[in-house]
Design an enzyme around this catalytic site. Structure first.
Site, PDB file in Angstrom:
ATOM      1  N   LYS A 181      42.459  67.842  17.705  1.00 12.16           N
ATOM      2  CA  LYS A 181      41.821  68.381  16.655  1.00 12.16           C
ATOM      3  C   LYS A 181      41.217  69.728  17.419  1.00 12.16           C
ATOM      4  CE  LYS A 181      39.449  63.930  16.005  1.00 12.16           C
ATOM      5  NZ  LYS A 181      39.561  63.640  14.597  1.00 12.16           N
ATOM      6  N   ARG A 216      43.074  53.220  12.952  1.00  8.94           N
ATOM      7  CA  ARG A 216      43.657  52.129  11.991  1.00  8.94           C
ATOM      8  C   ARG A 216      44.868  51.608  12.937  1.00  8.94           C
ATOM      9  NH1 ARG A 216      45.715  56.686   8.007  1.00  8.94           N
ATOM     10  NH2 ARG A 216      43.521  57.353   8.699  1.00  8.94           N
TER      11      ARG A 216
END
Length: 495
Positions: A276, A350
């Site tokens: 990020k 996920r």
């Protein structure tokens, strides 16, 4: 129960209730002003509030606080008027927000003994308002000061909530347990990544199980390897802190089927190899908010001894770009046998949930609800006040939305279109772990649904926009909100 510096008890409406009070909070919607006389307020207070209302029409706006200081004997009386809206706005959620603001007003005025009064509580059927005000006071008073060198000490406040609701005592006690659970969740979310890691999350679950009627199972990386949980293992392999999966079981309904609450517990998310930007990366300590909400909810469910069977599953890992980290392009096989092409290592939530929802089904859950800070896409779609839902069963969605209504937490169902399922198909594996920006909240949720056993009702809650607050307002305090904890508690009550 003293929570965040407040202890709330219930009492009937009578003049004696105001004796020795240092402060009075009046929760008023515009229509409530007509019932002010029935609260048996000291005459000076009633006159002052009525006079103030005559020249301040905006005082009824939700969350608006007006503080009046009146002489009382040799001292002063603080009167806090908390606006709760008008007409259709006059709902429990408005009173919860107003109560949060009122708690901070009482603290600022250093009130040690307070009376909480609302004309709407003269109606014996308004139990939801009793819970909302109680929760709002406790949650609005929340502070996180663990790492402050100089601790700020606030004056503790004993507050009596006046009500004609017959079961008010029980409702206040229940709301206190729920608010304490949300505060517990907030504490976990606010802990930095160098303090909170997957092993400590597991330790927290074990501590709860030692003091509450909960069974606990902690799965380490050896167990995960034996059981082919390579999705969660892939996420955690770049960190020195190993992943953990935790199962908490609460059995309050004999042989009834279990509902599973499954939480994403990424204790810090660097993005992995798909790292990020450094701007605001420190906020990624909140990426375990889903697991925190499940843990807090299990704490309250067991404390309340609800008549239901609930299983809490925490999928905990730290997503770091170490030398052993998974790479974009890798293919891993999850516990249910499906293969995943890793497009982005920053789509890690996920993946840990893939193995977790499968394991919940493996343990016999007949309904699965997962909750996660899954995407930034949900913020673009719904903003920061509403969480998204992707599901295979509309009935489960309606249950979540109803529980959210009771909790004062907003949800919106997103469409599960066949085209979105097509988007997560891979050329080299069964599934892609990321389908890009288009419909990102939907495709991320549908990916998780691929690991739920066929025929099991399932819903995914994306709290990517609601897990933290940028400013203090209502019963939310800047930092971790604990969003979803109350909804899961209310869902368990509905079970």
């Amino acid at each position: 129960m003293m929570i965040n510096g407040f202890n709330i008890t219930s009492g009937g409406v009578n003049t004696a209730a105001y004796d020795n009070a240092e402060g009075i909070v009046l929760f008023l919607c515009k229509e409530c002003l007509q019932g002010l006389g029935k609260l048996e307020l000291p005459s000076a207070v009633a006159k002052a509030v009525e006079a103030y209302a005559a020249i301040h029409e905006d005082m009824f706006e939700i969350g608006t606080i007006n503080t009046l200081t009146l002489p009382q004997g040799e001292g002063l009386l603080t009167v806090v008027v908390a606006g709760c809206g008008e007409g259709a706005e006059c709902k429990p959620v408005a009173f919860r927000k107003a109560a949060g603001e009122a708690a901070r007003a009482l603290r600022k005025a250093k009130v040690g003994k307070a009376v909480l009064a609302a004309p709407i509580l003269l109606n014996p059927k308004r139990g939801a308002y009793v819970e909302a005000i109680t929760e709002g006071i406790y949650l609005g008073a929340y502070t996180f000061t663990l790492f402050k060198s100089k601790e700020t000490k606030h004056k503790e406040c004993e507050a009596v909530l006046l009500s004609a609701v017959a079961e008010a005592d029980a409702l206040v006690a229940k709301a206190a347990i729920a608010a304490e659970a949300v505060s517990y969740t907030r504490d976990l979310i606010n802990l930095p990544g160098n303090i909170l890691n997957p092993v400590l999350m597991a330790d927290e679950a074990v501590k709860l199980a030692q003091t509450l009627p909960l069974e606990v199972e902690v799965l380490d990386e050896t167990f995960m390897e034996i059981n082919n949980m390579h999705a969660i293992l892939a996420v955690g392999q770049g960190s020195n802190n190993p992943p953990r999966m935790v199962v908490l079981k609460y059995n309050g309904a004999g042989d009834a089927p279990y509902t599973a609450f499954v939480g994403k517990g990424i204790t810090f998310d660097s993005g992995g190899i798909s790292i990020k930007p450094d701007d605001n990366m420190g906020e990624m300590k909140d990426d375990m908010s889903g697991a925190g909400a499940v843990l807090g909810a299990m704490k309250a469910i067991a404390s309340l001894k609800l008549k239901c069977n609930v299983m809490g599953v925490l999928a905990c890992a730290e997503n770091m770009p170490g030398g052993k980290a998974q790479r974009p392009g890798d293919v891993v096989r999850a516990a249910n046998g499906k293969t995943i092409e890793v497009v982005s290592t920053d789509a890690e939530g996920r993946m840990v949930l893939a193995d977790a929802v499968w394991y919940a089904c493996h343990l016999g859950a007949k309904k699965v609800i997962d909750i996660a800070t899954l995407t930034g896409a949900v913020i673009i779609a719904l903003g920061k006040e509403t969480s998204g839902i992707v599901a295979n069963d509309d009935k489960v969605v309606e249950e979540i939305k109803l529980a959210g209504k009771y909790a004062g937490e907003n949800y919106w169902q997103l469409p599960s279109l066949p085209e979105c399922k097509e988007a997560i198909k891979s050329d080299v594996a069964d599934l892609l772990n990321s389908a890009g920006r288009a419909g990102g909240c939907i495709t991320g949720g549908l990916f998780i649904g691929e690991f739920v056993d066929a025929g099991i009702p399932w819903a995914h809650i994306d709290i990517g926009g609601t897990s933290t607050a940028e400013k203090t307002a209502g019963c939310k305090v800047k930092g971790g909100t604990g969003f979803g904890t109350l909804t899961l508690i209310k869902l368990a009550e509905m079970l």
